[in-house]
Design a protein around this motif. Structure first.
Motif: not given
Length: 557
Positions: A465-466, A375-376, A358-361, A237-238
Motif C-alpha cells: 500500500n505505502k 502517489v497513486y 481494505a486496511a487503507q481505510t 484498483a488498489v
C-alpha cells in the motif's frame, strides 16, 4: 499461502544450505571458540535472541527490516563480546566475511530494481502500450511461465544443495534439465492456460469455471454467451471506489478549506451538501489514532460476518469484552474461559483473512492517506482484463519469490541452529563445520511459513500500500526481479536481504511510470533508515546479551 509454504520449503531444502554455511562459519571463525562447545552454543543463542527480538519489534510497528542483516549484525556483536573484535571476519574472507555480506546492502536493491524495471518495461511495451492489449496479454503469458520455471529449476540444479549432489552434475545436464523444465511449463500453459483465459477474458464467457482448464484447446470451440458486455474479472484498483475508501474521499478529508462549510440553506439539496462537508471537516479534525481505530473496526466488522472459525472467534471476542475490576475477578475469569480459545483461533487465522487493501481505510483523513492518493494518481491504470491475466502469472512468480526467499533466508535461522545443535549433540565446537542436515532446513522453513501466515500482514500492508501503486502485472515484475537477485546472491553463498530486494524492485517498477512522484520516497527513506539502524542495534543487543551471560557470576566446577 499453501503454495508459498511449499515453495519456501523447496527453496530451503535444495539451496538453503549454502547461505546457512556462510552464517555459521564465515563470520566468527570456529577456532576462536577454542573447542569450548558451551560458549559457542551460548554465542549463537544470544545472536538468535537479539535478532529475533529486534525483527519482531519492527514487524509489530510495520517496519520492513532485514532479518538477514539483523542476524548477521547480532552474530558480529556476539563475536566481539566473546572473542574480541580482532577475531571477527570484517573483511571479504573469500566472499563469506562481513565485508562481502554488507556489500549487498547497497548492491542488492539497485540490482533488484534493474531486473524488475526491465521485466515490467518489457510487459509494458509488449502488452500495455497496444491498442488492444487483452489478446497480447493472453498469448504472451507462456513466455513468463517459461522464465519463472527456468529460474526455479536453474537455482535447484546449478550449485544446489550439496546434500542432493546436484552441484556435481555436468554443464550439459544443468542446461538440458533447466531449459527442458522451463519449456515444459510454458508448453503446459499454452495448452491449458491460454484457452482458459481466452474464454474468460477475450470471449467474456461467464460460464467458464476454474476446473474447465482441463479441456484445453476445446475451450476455443466453446460458443460465447450472447449478452457478454464485459469480462467477469475482479477490480484490481488498489483503492476501491466504495463508501469507505476512495481517492476522492481521502483528498476531501485531508485537505479541508475554510470555505468548505457553507451557510445553512433552506433548500434540501444545499442542506445535504452542507451536512456532507461538515462531516468531512469533522473527520479531518479527528486524530490519527482515532481514524486508524475506525478503519480497523470496519475490518473487524467484516470479519465478524464471515463463516467458519475466524468469524466465530471475532464474534466471541466482540460479544464478550472484559468486565470491570481485575483479571482475577470471578466474572472476568468466566469471560476469559470464552475469550482464550477465540484468541488462539484469531492468532492463528487473523493474518490469513487480513485484507491489506481494505486496511487503507484506516488512513482516510490523514496526511499519509493524502500522500498515497497523490502517489497513486501518477501511476497508469491498466484494464482489469489485462491485469486478470497477469494475476495467474503472478501466482507462479510469487512461488518463485517464495522459493528464492527459502533459498536465502533459511540460512538466517538454520545456520546458528545447526551450530547449537551440533555443539550440544557432540560436545565439540569443531562439529559445527559439518553440513546442515535436510531435516533442520525443513523444520525451520515450516516455522518461517508459520510466521508469514500469522504475522506477515504487518509487512504486507506496507509493501502493498505505502510505496507505489500495485497491480498484478507490476507485482509479478517485482517478484521476478527480486527472486532473480536473491538467487544470484545465493549462488555465491552471500546472504542478501529479501526485504531490500523486494523494496528495490518495488521502487524500480514504480519509477517505470515515468515520474519520481509515483513513488512514496518518504516511506522508502524510513525503510532505509530502519535498515541502517538495524546494524548497530542488533549488533549491540547481541553483544550486550552475550557479555551479560558470559560474565555473570557462576559457581566454579
Amino acid at each position: 499461502m499453501v503454495f508459498g509454504t511449499v515453495f519456501e520449503m523447496l527453496g530451503a531444502i535444495t539451496v538453503g544450505a549454502r547461505t546457512a554455511d556462510t552464517i555459521k562459519n564465515g563470520i566468527i571463525p570456529n577456532s576462536a571458540f577454542r573447542g569450548d562447545a558451551g560458549v559457542q552454543m551460548l554465542a549463537f543463542t544470544c545472536a538468535l535472541a537479539a535478532a529475533s527480538s529486534w525483527v519482531m519489534w519492527c514487524t509489530k510497528h510495520s517496519a520492513h527490516v532485514s532479518s538477514t542483516y539483523s542476524l548477521i549484525s547480532a552474530v558480529a556483536g556476539v563475536g566481539v563480546a566473546t572473542v574480541g573484535a580482532s577475531q571477527v571476519q570484517w573483511g571479504w574472507n573469500d566472499g563469506k566475511g562481513l565485508g562481502a555480506i554488507f556489500a549487498g546492502l547497497g548492491m542488492a536493491p539497485v540490482i533488484s530494481a534493474g531486473f524488475a524495471a526491465t521485466i515490467f518495461m518489457l510487459i509494458k511495451f509488449m502488452v500495455h502500450m497496444r491498442k488492444n492489449p487483452v489478446p497480447w496479454a493472453v498469448y504472451s503469458s507462456p513466455f513468463w511461465f517459461l522464465i519463472a520455471g527456468t529460474i526455479c529449476t536453474l537455482s535447484i540444479v546449478y550449485k544446489g544443495s550439496p546434500n542432493l549432489g546436484l552441484n556435481k552434475k555436468p554443464d550439459w545436464y544443468v542446461a538440458s534439465v533447466t531449459m527442458g523444465t522451463g519449456a515444459g511449463v510454458a508448453l503446459l500453459s499454452a495448452i491449458f492456460f491460454v484457452p482458459f483465459v481466452h474464454s474468460r477474458i477475450v470471449k467474456r464467457d461467464h460460464t467458464v469455471k476454474w476446473y474447465m482448464f482441463v479441456l484445453g484447446p476445446l475451450l476455443f470451440k466453446r460458443p460465447a454467451p450472447d449478452h457478454a458486455d464485459r469480462a467477469a474479472v475482479p477490480n484490481y484498483a488498489v483503492v476501491q471506489d466504495d463508501e469507505h475508501s476512495s481517492v476522492e474521499s481521502i483528498r476531501s478529508h485531508t485537505d479541508p478549506k475554510p470555505d468548505d462549510v457553507l451557510p445553512i440553506s433552506t433548500s434540501t439539496q444545499d442542506t445535504r451538501e452542507n451536512e456532507k462537508r461538515l462531516v468531512n471537516t469533522e473527520a479531518s479534525q479527528r486524530s490519527y489514532k482515532e481514524l486508524e481505530a475506525a478503519g480497523e473496526e470496519r475490518l473487524h466488522a467484516a470479519l465478524r460476518k464471515k463463516k467458519g472459525p475466524i468469524g466465530w472467534a471475532m464474534r466471541t471476542l466482540h460479544e464478550n469484552p472484559m468486565g470491570p475490576g481485575q483479571i482475577y475477578e470471578l466474572h472476568n475469569m468466566k469471560i476469559l474461559a470464552k475469550r482464550i480459545p477465540a484468541m488462539l483461533v484469531c492468532g492463528a487465522l487473523y493474518g490469513l483473512h487480513y485484507d491489506i487493501h481494505a486496511a487503507q481505510t484506516g488512513t482516510e483523513g490523514t496526511p499519509e492517506g493524502a500522500r498515497m492518493a497523490r502517489v497513486y494518481a501518477h501511476a497508469d491504470k491498466y484494464p482489469n482484463e489485462v491485469e486478470h491475466t497477469y494475476s495467474f502469472v503472478q501466482v507462479l512468480t510469487a512461488c518463485t519469490a517464495s522459493f528464492a526467499h527459502g533459498a536465502n533466508d533459511i540460512g538466517n535461522s538454520v545456520g546458528p541452529w545447526a551450530v547449537i545443535y551440533s555443539a550440544w549433540s557432540t560436545g565439540n565446537a569443531a562439529a559445527s563445520k559439518a553440513s546442515v542436515p535436510v531435516w533442520q532446513l525443513a523444520v525451520l522453513s515450516a516455522v518461517i511459513s508459520l510466521g508469514l501466515i500469522t504475522y506477515g500482514y504487518n509487512i504486507m500492508k506496507v509493501m502493498g500500500n505505502k510505496i507505489t501503486y500495485h497491480s498484478p502485472s507490476r507485482g509479478c515484475s517485482m517478484e521476478m526481479g527480486a527472486a532473480i537477485t536473491v538467487l544470484v546472491f545465493s549462488q555465491f553463498s552471500l546472504p542478501v536481504s529479501t526485504s531490500m530486494c523486494i523494496t528495490g524492485a518495488t521502487v524500480g517498477v514504480g519509477l517505470c511510470n515515468g515520474t519520481f512522484k509515483a513513488v512514496n520516497f518518504q516511506r522508502v527513506g524510513l525503510l532505509l533508515l530502519s535498515w541502517i539502524a538495524t546494524i548497530p542495534i542488533a549488533g549491540t543487543l547481541g553483544g550486550v546479551l552475550m557479555g551479560l551471560f558470559l560474565n555473570a557470576p557462576h559457581f566454579s566446577s
